[in-house]
Scaffold this active site. Structure first.
Site, mmCIF file in Angstrom:
data_model
loop_
_atom_site.group_PDB
_atom_site.id
_atom_site.type_symbol
_atom_site.label_atom_id
_atom_site.label_comp_id
_atom_site.label_asym_id
_atom_site.label_seq_id
_atom_site.Cartn_x
_atom_site.Cartn_y
_atom_site.Cartn_z
ATOM 1 N N ASP A 33 0.820 -1.215 0.000
ATOM 2 C CA ASP A 33 0.000 0.000 0.000
ATOM 3 C C ASP A 33 0.853 1.264 0.000
ATOM 4 O OD1 ASP A 33 -2.061 -1.698 0.067
ATOM 5 O OD2 ASP A 33 -2.797 -1.146 2.074
ATOM 6 N N ALA A 34 1.957 1.220 0.734
ATOM 7 C CA ALA A 34 2.802 2.417 0.859
ATOM 8 C C ALA A 34 3.345 2.836 -0.505
ATOM 9 C CB ALA A 34 3.947 2.156 1.827
ATOM 10 N N TYR A 36 1.922 2.207 -3.395
ATOM 11 C CA TYR A 36 0.771 2.737 -4.129
ATOM 12 C C TYR A 36 0.556 4.199 -3.736
ATOM 13 C CZ TYR A 36 -4.082 3.119 -5.755
ATOM 14 O OH TYR A 36 -5.238 3.512 -6.368
ATOM 15 N N ASP A 37 0.591 4.458 -2.427
ATOM 16 C CA ASP A 37 0.401 5.827 -1.940
ATOM 17 C C ASP A 37 1.477 6.755 -2.503
ATOM 18 O OD1 ASP A 37 -1.685 4.840 -0.520
ATOM 19 O OD2 ASP A 37 -0.634 4.764 1.409
ATOM 20 N N SER A 82 -35.845 -6.297 -10.391
ATOM 21 C CA SER A 82 -35.521 -6.948 -9.123
ATOM 22 C C SER A 82 -35.637 -8.448 -9.337
ATOM 23 C CB SER A 82 -36.436 -6.461 -8.009
ATOM 24 O OG SER A 82 -37.719 -6.973 -8.226
ATOM 25 N N LEU A 83 -35.533 -9.223 -8.285
ATOM 26 C CA LEU A 83 -35.543 -10.680 -8.414
ATOM 27 C C LEU A 83 -36.676 -11.265 -7.592
ATOM 28 C CD1 LEU A 83 -31.723 -11.297 -7.861
ATOM 29 C CD2 LEU A 83 -32.953 -11.687 -9.996
ATOM 30 N N GLU A 114 -24.558 -17.122 -8.241
ATOM 31 C CA GLU A 114 -23.774 -16.001 -7.706
ATOM 32 C C GLU A 114 -24.212 -15.714 -6.272
ATOM 33 O OE1 GLU A 114 -24.723 -12.710 -10.271
ATOM 34 O OE2 GLU A 114 -24.160 -13.808 -12.086
ATOM 35 N N LYS A 116 -25.715 -13.493 -3.419
ATOM 36 C CA LYS A 116 -26.588 -12.317 -3.426
ATOM 37 C C LYS A 116 -25.993 -11.323 -2.443
ATOM 38 C CE LYS A 116 -31.355 -10.862 -3.597
ATOM 39 N NZ LYS A 116 -31.276 -9.638 -2.843
ATOM 40 N N ASP A 118 -25.158 -8.186 -0.231
ATOM 41 C CA ASP A 118 -26.027 -7.329 0.558
ATOM 42 C C ASP A 118 -25.509 -5.896 0.501
ATOM 43 O OD1 ASP A 118 -28.305 -7.188 1.941
ATOM 44 O OD2 ASP A 118 -27.573 -8.196 3.744
ATOM 45 N N TYR A 225 -22.347 -7.695 -12.082
ATOM 46 C CA TYR A 225 -22.939 -8.979 -12.461
ATOM 47 C C TYR A 225 -23.897 -8.894 -13.643
ATOM 48 C CZ TYR A 225 -26.193 -6.919 -9.041
ATOM 49 O OH TYR A 225 -26.994 -6.051 -8.346
ATOM 50 N N LYS A 290 -28.971 -17.749 -12.259
ATOM 51 C CA LYS A 290 -29.335 -17.127 -13.534
ATOM 52 C C LYS A 290 -29.162 -18.156 -14.627
ATOM 53 C CE LYS A 290 -27.824 -12.646 -11.872
ATOM 54 N NZ LYS A 290 -26.755 -11.639 -11.844
ATOM 55 N N LYS A 314 -33.006 -17.185 -0.864
ATOM 56 C CA LYS A 314 -32.587 -16.466 0.339
ATOM 57 C C LYS A 314 -32.219 -17.413 1.476
ATOM 58 C CE LYS A 314 -33.761 -12.445 0.813
ATOM 59 N NZ LYS A 314 -34.261 -11.154 0.411
ATOM 60 N N CYS A 408 -31.662 -7.222 45.308
ATOM 61 C CA CYS A 408 -31.557 -8.441 44.509
ATOM 62 C C CYS A 408 -32.932 -9.085 44.330
ATOM 63 C CB CYS A 408 -30.598 -9.411 45.195
ATOM 64 S SG CYS A 408 -30.562 -11.030 44.420
ATOM 65 N N CYS A 411 -32.699 -12.559 46.530
ATOM 66 C CA CYS A 411 -32.527 -12.642 47.979
ATOM 67 C C CYS A 411 -32.827 -11.322 48.690
ATOM 68 C CB CYS A 411 -31.121 -13.101 48.331
ATOM 69 S SG CYS A 411 -29.867 -11.847 48.026
ATOM 70 N N CYS A 426 -25.388 -8.227 43.180
ATOM 71 C CA CYS A 426 -26.052 -8.504 44.451
ATOM 72 C C CYS A 426 -24.952 -8.700 45.492
ATOM 73 C CB CYS A 426 -26.890 -9.776 44.306
ATOM 74 S SG CYS A 426 -27.239 -10.597 45.876
ATOM 75 N N CYS A 432 -27.283 -15.580 49.042
ATOM 76 C CA CYS A 432 -28.230 -15.444 47.931
ATOM 77 C C CYS A 432 -28.379 -16.796 47.242
ATOM 78 C CB CYS A 432 -27.733 -14.389 46.945
ATOM 79 S SG CYS A 432 -28.769 -14.237 45.491
HETATM 80 S S1 IVH Z 1 -29.271 -9.557 -10.674
HETATM 81 C C1 IVH Z 1 -32.362 -8.952 -13.570
HETATM 82 N N1 IVH Z 1 -27.331 -10.531 -9.186
HETATM 83 O O1 IVH Z 1 -30.603 -8.068 -5.456
HETATM 84 C C2 IVH Z 1 -31.361 -9.130 -12.519
HETATM 85 N N2 IVH Z 1 -28.814 -8.944 -8.198
HETATM 86 O O2 IVH Z 1 -33.477 -8.552 -5.340
HETATM 87 C C3 IVH Z 1 -31.491 -8.201 -11.385
HETATM 88 N N3 IVH Z 1 -28.292 -8.371 -5.900
HETATM 89 O O3 IVH Z 1 -31.527 -5.081 -6.974
HETATM 90 C C4 IVH Z 1 -30.409 -8.246 -10.408
HETATM 91 N N4 IVH Z 1 -26.526 -9.665 -5.705
HETATM 92 O O4 IVH Z 1 -29.321 -5.119 -5.638
HETATM 93 C C5 IVH Z 1 -28.395 -9.703 -9.230
HETATM 94 N N5 IVH Z 1 -25.545 -11.443 -7.988
HETATM 95 C C6 IVH Z 1 -26.612 -10.617 -8.058
HETATM 96 C C7 IVH Z 1 -27.005 -9.832 -6.951
HETATM 97 C C8 IVH Z 1 -28.129 -9.010 -7.072
HETATM 98 C C9 IVH Z 1 -27.298 -8.781 -5.098
HETATM 99 C C10 IVH Z 1 -29.353 -7.430 -5.492
HETATM 100 C C11 IVH Z 1 -29.523 -6.261 -6.429
HETATM 101 C C12 IVH Z 1 -30.949 -6.319 -6.892
HETATM 102 C C13 IVH Z 1 -31.590 -7.153 -5.828
HETATM 103 C C14 IVH Z 1 -32.815 -7.866 -6.357
#
Ligand code: IVH
Length: 674
Positions: A33-34, A36-37, A82-83, A114, A116, A118, A225, A290, A314, A408, A411, A426, A432
């Site tokens: 790192d140093a 790089y800095d 979304s999923l 993949e 998921k 957070d 992704y 997917k 999930k 207490c 007791c 106590c 006690c």
């Molecule tokens: S794919 C059409 N891949 O999950 C595909 N989403 O519940 C849409 N997320 O809004 C998303 N890891 O924020 C995809 N490997 C992953 C993911 C992922 C996390 C989140 C993402 C999305 C939410 C949907």
């Protein structure tokens, strides 16, 4: 020899981009790192002297100095979907079956699995390879312009590598790795500032800052992704190839992504990630499957706002909401009053939780938990469930803060909280019932006198009937007395009596530990026994003599001296020996384990030791009578942890097995490791 400034600036920028790529995409950093800095500093100095050399993709331009007053709006050309969620294996099987039916195909399908992540979904647009705009998902159609903030995330390249298409919109997740999250919260705690509840909130809070300089100081990173708009290149035919392409363009892709076959492959991946979840460097709340082939994805299309070709599977939620029914105080062995929240039972992290410890009154006040409150309860992996926070919006107006009881609850003795100490106690001591009970439970426990079959329920009855009040009384129990206890037959009474008899032959470290002296755990008991050799010598020692024992400081020494100064305690010890409890004296050896000093001990060595090899440590321990084992269990006497100790150390902590560091091991071995 100095290169022309323009050439040198270009060279530095290329080098820095290359190091970012190695670090974030390949996960193979090449320089410290140093160093790089140093490159960054040189570039900054050069650009300060020659401002005309600054380019928009220069790494010095990641942080802009002008906070804005609001985020602009961005309309996603291709909506950010979304999923759908699956929670059970059957949900995943149904998903796979639906795909087979719609496509009219048989046989196992290829999927990409993949983690998921957070974090927060983002869209990042590159025009002619240059980062142009970044946006949050928002409602999927309209998001917020967070370009200035995303630019500060070093994992997101300012310029793509190689043959970049005319227009590419990469989609992925911005998140905060766990190590960074913990570091940041520790610093916030030190400064008395608010801490973030979890890495997801931390990532969201960090990214949505109007002043990008704040974002720049937060440990954010990203994995990509997927794709949005694309022009000037053709879309790869498979999700797996898309990920490879993104990686080649210099965008970080999660290394734990994998090609799998059929439902079987999906579920195996789910289970594997479930097991690895607690040791991953980032937080995930499930996995995503997917369908691999793009042509099949296109045939399936979307339903409302989620694709038919992908599914999130999930993990059981590790956070849930529930109501606090009451807050009670439990009295422990040392009289410590522990507040416990009684909850409306709630299923979280795979189990039903109805009691959660709040540790001490300070914690109750810090979290401001009140009876009737709705709280967030968390149980992640195998960790003890905890109350994370209170939902203040749901608090009843008349909810009263919890007070420390003056007396207490068991007791009635006075409760004292020493100035500066978190714990209230106590003052009843052995008078006690709760403390007596806990003291007996501890005395009889497996790592102390090890009286098999003397469980909590029996101890409770014996104390209630006033048949036992000190450990010595256990040795006066008779068969008729024991047979009268609830759930106690003639046979088990005889067994228990035999177990009590057997426990009379013990060791000095076990006895010392079993007495339940404050702050005297197993490792300390062992060190004391070894140093003094006999109980008499320890009982006659003053505080300063006790402090001669390795790793015994003034606090522990004071507890020991006070314990043995009590007539009551001396009487109990005398009664124990009168009843026939005995142990061999140990060879006093100035803090080190003499020959066979570790007989009967099972030891696990983990991590790297600096002063000797593991084999040497093992030899030295076995020479002193210890058994060295490869895995940690409840039977392990102690674990020796060197640097970079991993899962075995975690396991030891989880099971409450004592852990010695290298210094303590050396003290134990008396400095002579061979
Ligand atoms: S794919 C059409 N891949 O999950 C595909 N989403 O519940 C849409 N997320 O809004 C998303 N890891 O924020 C995809 N490997 C992953 C993911 C992922 C996390 C989140 C993402 C999305 C939410 C949907």
């Amino acid at each position: 020899m100095t290169a022309a400034p323009a050439a040198r600036a270009a060279e530095l920028r290329a080098q820095i981009a290359q190091h970012d790529y190695r670090y974030y995409v390949l996960d193979e950093p090449q320089i410290p790192d140093a160093e790089y800095d140093r490159l960054m500093q040189e570039l900054r100095a050069l650009e300060a002297q020659h401002p005309e050399l600054i380019t928009p993709d220069s790494p010095t331009q990641r942080v802009s100095g002008t906070p804005s007053s609001a985020f602009g709006e961005v309309v996603h050309q291709v909506p950010m979907l979304s999923l759908d969620n699956a929670f059970t294996d059957e949900d995943v099987q149904a998903f796979d079956r639906r795909i087979h039916e719609r496509l009219g195909v048989a046989g196992e399908l290829d999927y990409v699995a993949e983690p998921k992540l957070d974090g927060l979904a983002v869209s990042v647009i590159y025009r002619d390879g240059l980062l142009e705009r970044a946006a949050t998902r928002g409602d999927g159609v309209t998001g917020e312009d967070v370009t200035a903030n995303v630019r500060t995330v070093r994992a997101v390249p300012q310029r793509l590598r190689g043959q970049a298409p005319a227009l590419l919109e990469a989609r992925g997740e911005i998140f905060m790795p766990l190590a960074g999250f913990e570091r940041m919260n520790a610093q916030a705690r030190e400064r008395g500032e608010k801490v973030f509840v979890n890495p997801r909130n931390a990532a969201a809070g960090s990214l949505r800052q109007l002043d990008a300089r704040v974002t720049a100081a937060r440990p954010l990173t990203a994995f990509f992704y997927g794709l949005g708009t694309l022009a000037g290149a053709s879309l790869p035919g498979r999700q797996g190839q898309l990920l490879e392409w993104l990686r080649a363009l210099g965008l970080p892709v999660c290394p734990d992504t994998r090609a799998v076959r059929g439902v079987g492959g999906c579920l195996a991946y789910y289970r594997e990630m479930g097991e690895r979840r607690s040791s991953l460097p980032y937080q995930i709340d499930g996995v995503v499957y997917k369908l691999d082939r793009r042509a099949d994805q296109e045939r399936l299309g979307f339903l409302s706002r989620a694709p038919r070709w992908a599914m999130a599977h999930k993990f059981p939620a590790d956070e849930a909401l529930t109501a606090v029914k009451g807050i009670e105080f439990q009295v422990g062995r040392t009289g410590a009053l522990t507040p416990v929240a009684r909850l409306a039972p709630v299923f979280v992290g795979g189990v039903t939780v109805s009691n959660v410890t709040l540790h001490n009154i300070g914690e109750v006040h810090r979290k401001d938990v009140r009876v009737g409150d709705t709280v967030v309860v968390r149980r992640a992996g195998d960790v003890i469930p905890e109350v994370v926070s209170v939902i203040l919006e749901r608090r009843a107006p008349d909810a009263v803060p919890v007070q420390l009881p003056r007396s207490c609850p068991v007791c009635g003795s006075q409760v004292l909280r020493v100035e500066g100490e978190a714990v209230a106690r106590c003052t009843g001591g052995f008078t006690c019932r709760a403390q007596r009970q806990e003291a007996l439970r501890h005395f009889a426990s497996r790592r102390a006198l090890d009286i098999e079959g003397l469980g909590d329920k029996l101890i409770e009855q014996l104390v209630e009937r006033e048949q036992v009040s000190s450990p010595a009384d256990l040795y006066a129990l008779t068969l008729p007395q024991l047979s009268q206890l609830e759930r106690m037959g003639e046979k088990s009474a005889a067994n228990l009596l035999a177990a009590i008899e057997k426990s009379k032959h013990t060791t000095l470290p076990r006895l010392l530990y079993g007495l339940g002296i404050r702050e005297v755990g197993e490792a300390t008991a062992l060190a004391l026994a070894r140093h003094f050799g006999t109980l008499e010598r320890l009982m006659d020692a003053d505080e300063s003599a006790i402090q001669q024992v390795p790793d015994v400081g003034p606090v522990v020494a004071a507890h020991l001296a006070a314990f043995f100064a009590s007539d009551e305690h001396r009487r109990v010890i005398k009664a124990l020996t009168d009843k026939g409890v005995k142990w061999p004296d140990m060879e006093p050896a100035a803090g080190s384990a003499g020959p066979q000093g570790l007989a009967g001990r099972t030891v696990v060595i983990t991590g790297t030791l600096a002063s000797m090899s593991r084999e040497q440590a093992q030899e030295a321990l076995t020479a002193r009578g210890a058994k060295v084992s490869g895995s940690v269990s409840k039977k392990t006497s102690f674990v020796v942890a060197g640097s970079e100790a991993g899962s075995k150390l975690a396991k030891a902590k989880e099971l409450g097995v004592p852990v010695l560091d290298e210094q303590q091991l050396l003290a134990l071995l008396g400095g002579e490791s061979r």
